[in-house]
Design an enzyme around this catalytic site. Structure first.
Site, short mmCIF file in Angstrom:
data_model
loop_
_atom_site.label_atom_id
_atom_site.label_comp_id
_atom_site.label_asym_id
_atom_site.label_seq_id
_atom_site.Cartn_x
_atom_site.Cartn_y
_atom_site.Cartn_z
N GLY A 27 18.33 5.97 49.60
CA GLY A 27 17.67 7.04 48.86
C GLY A 27 18.20 7.08 47.44
CD GLN A 48 21.77 9.79 43.48
OE1 GLN A 48 20.72 9.75 44.11
NE2 GLN A 48 22.87 9.25 43.94
CB CYS A 88 26.71 10.00 47.50
SG CYS A 88 25.79 10.51 46.04
CG LEU A 89 23.42 4.84 46.15
CD1 LEU A 89 22.01 4.46 45.71
CD2 LEU A 89 24.16 3.62 46.69
CG HIS A 119 22.38 13.07 50.21
ND1 HIS A 119 23.70 12.87 50.57
CD2 HIS A 119 22.23 12.43 49.01
CE1 HIS A 119 24.31 12.16 49.64
NE2 HIS A 119 23.44 11.87 48.67
CD GLU A 120 18.74 10.96 47.98
OE1 GLU A 120 18.98 11.22 46.78
OE2 GLU A 120 19.41 10.15 48.63
CG HIS A 137 21.58 13.77 44.46
ND1 HIS A 137 22.82 13.78 43.87
CD2 HIS A 137 21.65 12.83 45.45
CE1 HIS A 137 23.61 12.91 44.48
NE2 HIS A 137 22.93 12.32 45.44
#
Ligand code: K1U
Ligand code: ZN
Length: 167
Positions: free
Chosen positions: A46, A51, A91-92, A133-134, A137
């Site tokens: 994702g 991000q 998480c990236l 999660h996204e 963000h």
């Protein structure tokens, strides 16, 4: 297409709140393509526009094994949540850190796709985790904020040290 730079925690830009997309046009579709390429390259399952330092309500996601089922969520809104589940998240923007977060077990989300067409999706399991999660963000929240302050401080200090060493 382009691979975009991913912001790394504790970058303050990860805490900006994303604005709704007014019109799903070619510029937005190009951004979606670039975000997808960035997610596949990372690799991740994702990615939220926040991000890559674009503060618009756009998410890309692909949970398929063959990485050929791209999902796009523009202006996503969670309509309902049910139950709880625990999942070890990554998480990236916080590379190498994995920890367990408790979230809703199922969510119903409405959004626009890359053509501007509205859809509603009922999700469970990892898909429900990833959606939550996204969307966090887009609201300026990183998953480590669900962890204890002790863990958050340790993670923050580790990444600040890494940043200093690279500077
Ligand atoms: O938002 C992000 O940073 C992407 C994140 C999504 C996510 C993963 C797990 C739980 C919740 C949300 C990631 O993709 S982390 C990398 C990852 O999970 C993965 C990478 C390669 C193969 C399979 C998974
Ligand atoms: Zn993340």
């Amino acid at each position: 297409m382009a691979i975009l730079d991913i912001l790394i925690y504790p970058d303050p830009r990860l805490h900006k709140v994303a604005a709704p997309v007014k019109e799903v046009n070619d510029e937005i579709r190009q951004l979606v393509r670039d975000m997808a390429e960035t997610m596949y390259d990372a690799p991740g399952i994702g990615l939220a526009a926040t991000q890559v330092d674009v503060h618009k309500q756009i998410i890309v996601m692909d949970l398929s094994e063959d990485k050929n089922e791209l999902r796009v969520f523009i202006n996503p809104k969670i309509l309902s949540k049910c139950g709880t589940q625990q999942y070890e998240e990554g998480c990236l923007s916080v590379p190498g850190v994995y920890d367990t977060v408790t979230r809703a077990a199922t969510v119903t989300v409405e959004a626009l796709d890359e053509h501007g067409t509205p859809f509603t999706l009922e999700a469970e399991g990892l898909l429900a985790v990833c959606i939550q999660h996204e969307i966090d963000h887009l609201l300026g929240k990183v998953f480590v904020e669900y962890l204890s302050s002790l863990k958050q401080n340790r993670i923050k200090n580790k990444f600040k040290k890494r940043q200093r060493e690279r500077a």
